[in-house]
Structure formats: C-alpha cells, structure tokens
Design an enzyme around this catalytic site. Structure first.
Site, short mmCIF file in Angstrom:
data_model
loop_
_atom_site.label_atom_id
_atom_site.label_comp_id
_atom_site.label_asym_id
_atom_site.label_seq_id
_atom_site.Cartn_x
_atom_site.Cartn_y
_atom_site.Cartn_z
CD GLU A 1 -0.20 5.47 -3.98
OE1 GLU A 1 0.14 5.60 -2.71
OE2 GLU A 1 -0.69 4.26 -4.13
CG ASP B 1 -8.33 4.32 -0.14
OD1 ASP B 1 -8.14 2.96 -0.06
OD2 ASP B 1 -7.57 4.95 0.75
CG ASP C 1 -2.03 0.98 1.32
OD1 ASP C 1 -2.20 1.55 0.24
OD2 ASP C 1 -2.45 1.34 2.30
O1 MIG Z 1 -4.05 6.16 4.44
O2 MIG Z 1 -3.70 0.77 5.66
O3 MIG Z 1 -5.84 1.99 0.29
O4 MIG Z 1 -6.99 -0.06 1.68
O5 MIG Z 1 -6.89 -0.01 4.15
C1 MIG Z 1 -4.74 4.90 4.51
C2 MIG Z 1 -4.78 1.54 5.60
C3 MIG Z 1 -3.79 3.82 4.10
C4 MIG Z 1 -4.99 3.11 2.28
C5 MIG Z 1 -5.27 1.94 1.49
C6 MIG Z 1 -6.32 1.17 2.38
C7 MIG Z 1 -5.89 0.48 3.59
C8 MIG Z 1 -5.44 1.82 4.48
N1 MIG Z 1 -4.37 2.37 3.73
#
Ligand code: MIG
Length: 789
Positions: A447, A518, A444
């Site tokens: 980017e 998201d 996650d």
């Molecule tokens: O700033 O890890 O897209 O799936 O549950 C949020 C917490 C960070 C973004 C991800 C989401 C995940 C969440 N993450």
C-alpha cells in the site's frame, strides 16, 4: 469504434496513456484551463491542467462543479481542445455564441454524445436525442454539520469514528442525481453491489480489523477510481484519473447530487458512455488495459497459509493433497521461507534445497509461488540493501536521507518503483526465485503498509527525473511494484507472469491478479466476498479472489464448506489463513467437510476450459469472468441489487448459501429456461424459486441452449490442457453455437498465432459440427465428445 490518432493510440490489448506509465501522462497536454477531448465517440476526457484555478479556498465552500475556473473571458475558445477536436474529428456543429444557445458557452457533438458548457463551465452531457445523461450540479450543496474540536474529541474518546477534516478535498466536482442511479465498481470497497448512498476514500489502506460495510471502512487496499452508473435509459462510467487521495460521495450527503474530490493533483476524468455495462467496461479497459491471458495452471486450486515454514512441511502438504485425491496446482509460501524476512533470499536452514523441492512438486503437478514484500531490510552486506543504497534506489526524507520505517524485517527501506531503473532492478531479482523453480510471485504490504506509523506525505520518490511525494505516489505504489514484478518475471521466465498483488490502482489488471486482503472467517465476509469480487470485475480487475475459509480467526467446517462452494468459480481460487488461526486445509476437519470440499475442487477442474475461454474473451473485451446478473439482464430491475448470486460468463448462474444454518434459499432466476446443474430439472426463469441447499449443495444453474466445454476429471492442470474435450450441452430447440480457445497455456507464442479457435455448432436435431475459426496450435484434441442434458 473510431479512434483518433491525434491523441492516443488505443489498442485492444493495452493502453498507451497511463496506469503505470501514468506518472508522465501530463507532459503532453497543452496549456488550456479546461480541455474536453473526445478520445472516441463515446469516451470524453475532461481535464484541467492548472489545479490552482480549481482550488477551493475553504470548506465548506466547495462548489464542486467547475465554477471556480477562470472566467469565460479568459478562455480563448479557439484554443480549447474541444474546439480543436471539432475541426479534426467531430461530426457535430459548434455553437460558441453564448447568446445563441441560452447560457451555453460552447456545444459540440460526437457521433454518440452532445456536450455543452455554460458560461460558468458547468458541463452537461446528453445523448444525441437530448436526454441529459450526466450534468454538473448547479444547486446548493448540503452543508455538513460542524462540530467543535471538543465535541469531536469527546466522541472519539467514546470510540466513535468521526471523519472530520481528514478527508479534505482541494477540489471537487459535483454531478446531479436524477433519482434512478445505481452505482457499481470502485474496486474492492466493502458493502453491497450498489454503491449508491455511501461514501468512499481512495487511499490504499492495510487495516486488519474486520472489514465492515461503510462508513467505518471508507478505504481498503485498492484504489480504483472508476464507477459505472446505471440509469433507466442509459449507462455511463466515470474514471477519475487522480492518484492522490480522492473521495467519492455517491449520494451519501445528499439525494440531489454525488461528488468526486481530490486532495491534490489535477482534475482529470473520463466520461465513458455505452449502451450496456459491458460496453462501458470495454471502453474503460481500452484506456487502462486488460488482463492478459494467464498460464492455465493459475486457474487451478491454490493452497496457502501464513506459517508453512519448512521444506518438509510443504512436501507433506502436497502429499496430503495427493493422498486425499484433492485437485491442487499451487502452494504458496508466505514470509517464513525467507531468511529473516529479507526479500529475494531463502532461509537455507528451513529450505535447504528449494530447487529440489520445486522439482519434486512439479513432477507431482504442483507449483510454488513465493511472497515478496516491498520493505527491504536495512542490513549492510545484504545485496538488496547494499545495491539499493549505492544506487539511490530507495525513497528519501525531504532532507535527502534514506527513509526508514519498520515492517517484517525490522528497520526497512522502500524501493522507489516510480523509477524505471528501480523497477528493472527489482524485476531482475525474480531470477533468483525463477532459477529455483518458483512459478509466480505474490506481492503483499504494498500500500505500502508500515508498522511505525504511515509513511509521511512528504517522503520523496526521486523517480526517473521528476521527484514525487508520497502523497502522490501512495495509491500507485503497489501498482508499480506489480508492474516491476510482471516485467521482471516475463523477462526471467519467458512465461506469462503470475503475480498477485494486494494494493492496486486502475490498470493493475495488466500486470497482476489480486486478492481482497485480510478478511476473517466470519459469515459476513463470505457474504461480502460476492459483491466485492463482482465490483472488482466491473472495475476492470477480473482475476481476483478472496481468502477461502477466511484469513483471520478460526473457520468452522460449515463456513469452509460454504466458502469453497461460493468460490468454486472465483477466478483466483485460493484458500489462505493467518498464523495463529486454525489450519484450514480441507482434511483438518471431519470426513464430511473433506468430501464436500473435494466435490467442489473437482467441479472447478472440470470447468477449467470454460474459465479459460472467459479469460480469452476478457483479454479481448475486458468482460469479467464472474459477473453480476445485471450485466446480462440490464432491463430487469430485480437484479440491480442482487448481492448473493453471480454469473460465470453468461451461461452459468451460481447462488451460494452464505448464511449459517441455512439449508434452503431463495434464488432469483432471470428470464429464460434454467437447468438445475445437480438434478437437471428445467425451470422457467423471471421469478424467485425456493431452492433446497443442504450442506453439500451449492445451487448452480445452466441456461438452456448452452454449450459448455469441460475436461475429463484431472487433479492437476497439464500445460496445454487436457487431450479430450467434453461439450456439455444443455438442450433447447434452437441451434447452439460456441467458440472455444486453445493454446499451449504457458508462454506468449499465441501472440504469433499459435492458438486454435474451434467453432462448435449444434443444430436443432442435436448434431454437432466443428469448424476452425483459427488454427495455429498443432496439438489439437484427440477427441471432442458431446454430452447432452
Ligand atoms: O502483516 O505475510 O494480507 O495474506 O499472510 C501481515 C503475512 C502480512 C498480510 C497479508 C496476508 C499474509 C500476511 N501479511
């Protein structure tokens, strides 16, 4: 397809040129201002090494086409790659005499294409018959209305989104529109299937506001600079291999042209021709790679929630699935399992025995996947931080200090995945999780996302030898993290790695699955999930899914039912939601919701062998698992913009309900006979029907004459699959054929021939015969049954 060993080694499975390996790709290019190379007869690479010659000094003087290149006099023709290629590989003839051929500086042909350049280096690509397929635009460019700083400020103050100056391109190419184009691909962008009339930016972006159709959301998490153009008589793709910020104006500014620009880097794009969309995808994935065969269990149902935060909670969750007779193969653990959000650690208070938990769950048929972010906590004594600091593994400021920003762990540093040493180090950490029974890794925030403003453009990634700036690395950061994770997991587990990533670049399919980030529990996002997943598939990323039920805000029982239905064949099949949103496991609602949800989980599980066959096909050809109708009915314009139906392979058509309150919907069935999956009614296609679809029904149709392999009902996917295969046969008068793939579903032994390919044949009397096209895996089915409808 002929290949030209003098340039690239093309193999069906992977690509040697770039995408992950891409950071060094420019080094073997010889120094000519413009090169046109035939990678194959149908794939051309257009490449200019010296960007300076293309730099457009000021906007709006963007000419876009190749006009800014050095004058033709400076182009030593005998040294151009196209000339060289002519001698080595082409069948056509060259005409390099400008007077002989109007304005043409140079023309040549492959076995499929005619290419010509005029003396200003405008490129025209025609079919062998001479029909222009794709031409640089030579007309006048639309000038953007210029606003004063003050006007822009005022508009922004009122809340308008004004894109002014922030998407400046250093160079741009512009192609004529003939008026019949439909565009597909471009990765995960918002909106509809057809990208004509919109503009997009490739700059991996984490913006949790509700994603709406363009123009507010020009960029999302992924940068896949590839699109497919469908015209009345032809199909071609363009892959713009530049991972700086790039822009794609797909006829947004003008109906006369479309344009592609980049903030920096080189002009480097591929023109990919084919008879069909499938051909173009095949040729694009021959360059960028294909998604390798996954482990079988990854095709099952995944349950996730940001908030599962103790061993007990995860155990109870698994028991709830079992007690409610709900199929489930995977539970995802979000950031709360870590000790203070420190990657590659486990919070021992909340998870005193993770190994014990994974063993217990695996005995019940459920596996664990854990999240790993790139942001590494600044904390002396924490092994990741200490080792990274000591070995210079983190991105740096221009002054050479370690660059810090803030993410979940607080002050954090960013591993330099452009370095193979760092990737190996990172990948080897997966052992810590694999040793505790973790079956896959979810990447996650890559980017990369950051809380204290974006990483400045000049953050330095030292790399193996050539340091690069953030502005060059940004769009491949997630890709390289996924590569590190894949390679690490392969080494530490010996299994086919299961990786999920949020950020991608072209080629990420070689290493990872992806989800669309998201979304929200809103109907427009359910609706958008279909074109989004279909365009990802056409962009070479087949193993994708959305957060079922929606991530942000609270879902409703009806929305959840429709979402599980719409996703029942989504390659990545995961329900996930945010902390602070209502829990959305299927039992959190009423009885009816639970029952409907269960029906579609069970449906999915019956079709796993068919999905797995599609993954096998994909690994050979790049064909996505779920496909827009246009992929199989390219001559039927009615399907060009079909946003709310999809095909699974070529023989199952799904037409989900995506409107609140709707209990009936129009369904377009393309030509042929279609059998209603629920009622077995046979319907002649080539028309719209009005389909009843009460809350428990997702309209599904099977093409008559299809054989579809299914399993008996299971709630968990065994390694190696079920022992019995049931061939669902939807009869027709003609004989039917089907090839079915089988292996152990876990490791790489298939690469040594340990797999079976069954060839089923049903004659016009309905008799089944089976032969083996390949036999190398010794666990044959105990029984193969035919079930005719
Ligand atoms: O700033 O890890 O897209 O799936 O549950 C949020 C917490 C960070 C973004 C991800 C989401 C995940 C969440 N993450």
């Amino acid at each position: 397809m002929s290949t030209f060993p003098w340039k690239y080694e093309l193999s069906d499975h992977s690509c040697s040129i770039y995408a992950g390996d891409l950071l060094n790709k420019y080094t073997n290019v010889s120094g000519t201002p413009l090169q046109i190379e035939a990678v194959t007869d149908t794939t051309l690479r257009i490449h200019a090494r010296t960007l300076e010659s293309f730099a457009v000094e000021q906007r709006p003087k963007l000419t876009g086409t190749l006009t800014a290149v050095s004058p033709s006099d400076d182009l030593p023709q005998e040294k151009t790659a196209c000339d060289a290629a002519l001698r080595t590989a082409f069948t056509g003839t060259a005409s390099s005499d400008a007077s002989q051929n109007n304005q043409s500086l140079l023309t040549f042909a492959t076995k499929a294409l005619q290419i010509s350049l005029d003396d200003e280096l405008h490129l025209q690509i025609c079919s062998l018959g001479g029909t222009p397929l794709c031409s640089d635009y030579t007309g006048k460019l639309q000038e953007a209305e210029s606003l004063t700083e003050e006007e822009i400020e005022q508009m922004r103050e009122e809340g308008h989104v004004v894109h002014a100056g922030d998407d400046a391109c250093r160079f741009q190419i512009t192609k004529s529109l003939y008026g019949d184009e439909v565009f597909y691909g471009l990765g995960d962008k918002t909106g509809f299937l057809n990208k004509m009339g919109y503009d997009y930016t490739m700059w991996n972006t984490d913006n949790p506001d509700p994603h709406v159709e363009n123009p507010t959301f020009k960029a999302l998490y992924k940068s896949i600079p590839f699109f497919i153009t469908l015209r009345k008589d032809c199909v071609y793709g363009i892959f713009f291999d530049n991972h700086y910020k790039t822009s794609f104006d797909m006829g947004y500014s003008s109906t006369d042209y479309y344009s592609i620009g980049a903030a920096d880097g080189e002009l480097d794009y591929y023109f990919i021709y084919g008879d069909t969309i499938a051909d173009v995808i095949k040729n694009y994935t021959a360059l960028t790679g294909r998604c390798p065969l996954p482990q079988l269990w990854t095709l099952g149902y995944h349950q996730s929630r940001w908030g599962y935060s103790s061993q007990q909670e995860v155990l109870e969750l698994a028991e709830n699935f079992i007690n409610n007779d709900l199929p489930c193969d995977v539970i995802h653990m979000d950031i709360d399992y870590m000790d203070n959000y420190k990657v590659f650690t486990v919070d021992k208070n909340k998870f005193p025995d993770l190994s014990g938990l994974s063993n217990t769950l695996q005995d019940k048929g459920i596996r664990l996947v854990t999240i790993i972010d790139p942001g590494t906590k600044v904390e002396k004594g924490y092994h990741m931080y200490d080792e990274g600091v000591c070995n210079h593994y983190f991105a740096q400021t221009p002054e050479g200090d370690i660059y810090e920003n803030v993410v979940w762990p607080g002050d954090s540093v960013f591993p330099d995945y452009t370095s193979s040493t760092v990737r190996n180090w990172w990948g080897s950490q997966t052992k810590l999780l694999v040793d505790q029974g973790i079956s896959g890794i979810w990447n996650d925030m890559n980017e990369p996302a950051s809380f204290r403003g974006p990483l400045p453009e000049n953050v330095v990634f030292p790399g193996d030898d050539i340091p690069r700036l953030h502005k060059e690395v940004h769009n491949v950061y997630g890709h390289l993290m996924a590569k590190a994770t894949y390679e690490g997991l392969k080494e530490t587990s010996g299994k086919r790695p299961f990786v999920i990533t949020r950020a991608c670049y072209s080629g990420s399919q070689k290493y990872s699955t992806a989800w669309t980030g998201d979304n929200q529990s809103i109907w427009t996002h359910l609706k958008m999930s279909i074109p989004q997943l279909l365009n990802l598939g056409m962009s070479g990323m087949p193993f994708v899914g959305t957060d079922i039920g929606g991530f942000g805000s609270n879902t409703t029982p009806e929305l959840l039912c429709r979402w599980i239905q719409a996703s029942c064949f989504a390659p990545l099949f995961r329900n996930h939601c945010a902390k602070f949103s209502r829990c959305q496991e299927p039992w959190q609602f009423d009885r009816q919701t639970l029952d409907i949800y269960r029906t579609y989980l069970k449906l999915r599980y019956r079709f796993i062998p068919y999905l797995y066959d599609l993954f096998y096909e994909e690994s050979q050809t790049g064909m996505p698992i779920i496909r827009p109708l246009v992929m199989h009915y390219q001559n039927d314009p009615e399907v060009y913009e079909c946003n709310d139906e999809y095909l699974v392979g070529d023989r199952i058509l799904v037409a989900p309900v995506t409107d609140q309150g709707a209990h009936v919907r129009p369904v377009y069935l393309p030509e042929g006979i279609w059998v209603d999956y629920w009622t077995k009614e046979r319907i002649e296609g080539g028309k719209y029907i009005l389909q009843d679809a009460p809350l428990d029904i997702c309209p599904i149709y099977i093409k008559a004459g299809s054989i579809i392999p299914t399993w008996p009902q299971l709630n968990h996917i065994p390694d190696g699959g079920a022992k019995e295969l049931i061939l669902e046969y939807y009869t027709s008068d003609a004989p039917a054929e089907y090839c079915h793939y089988q292996d152990n579903g876990t490791d790489f032994s298939y690469e040594n021939g340990e797999y079976n390919i069954y060839h089923f044949h049903i004659d016009s009397d309905g008799h089944l015969t089976t032969s083996m096209d390949h036999q190398g895996y010794d666990h044959l089915y105990d029984a193969v049954r035919l079930s005719a409808h």
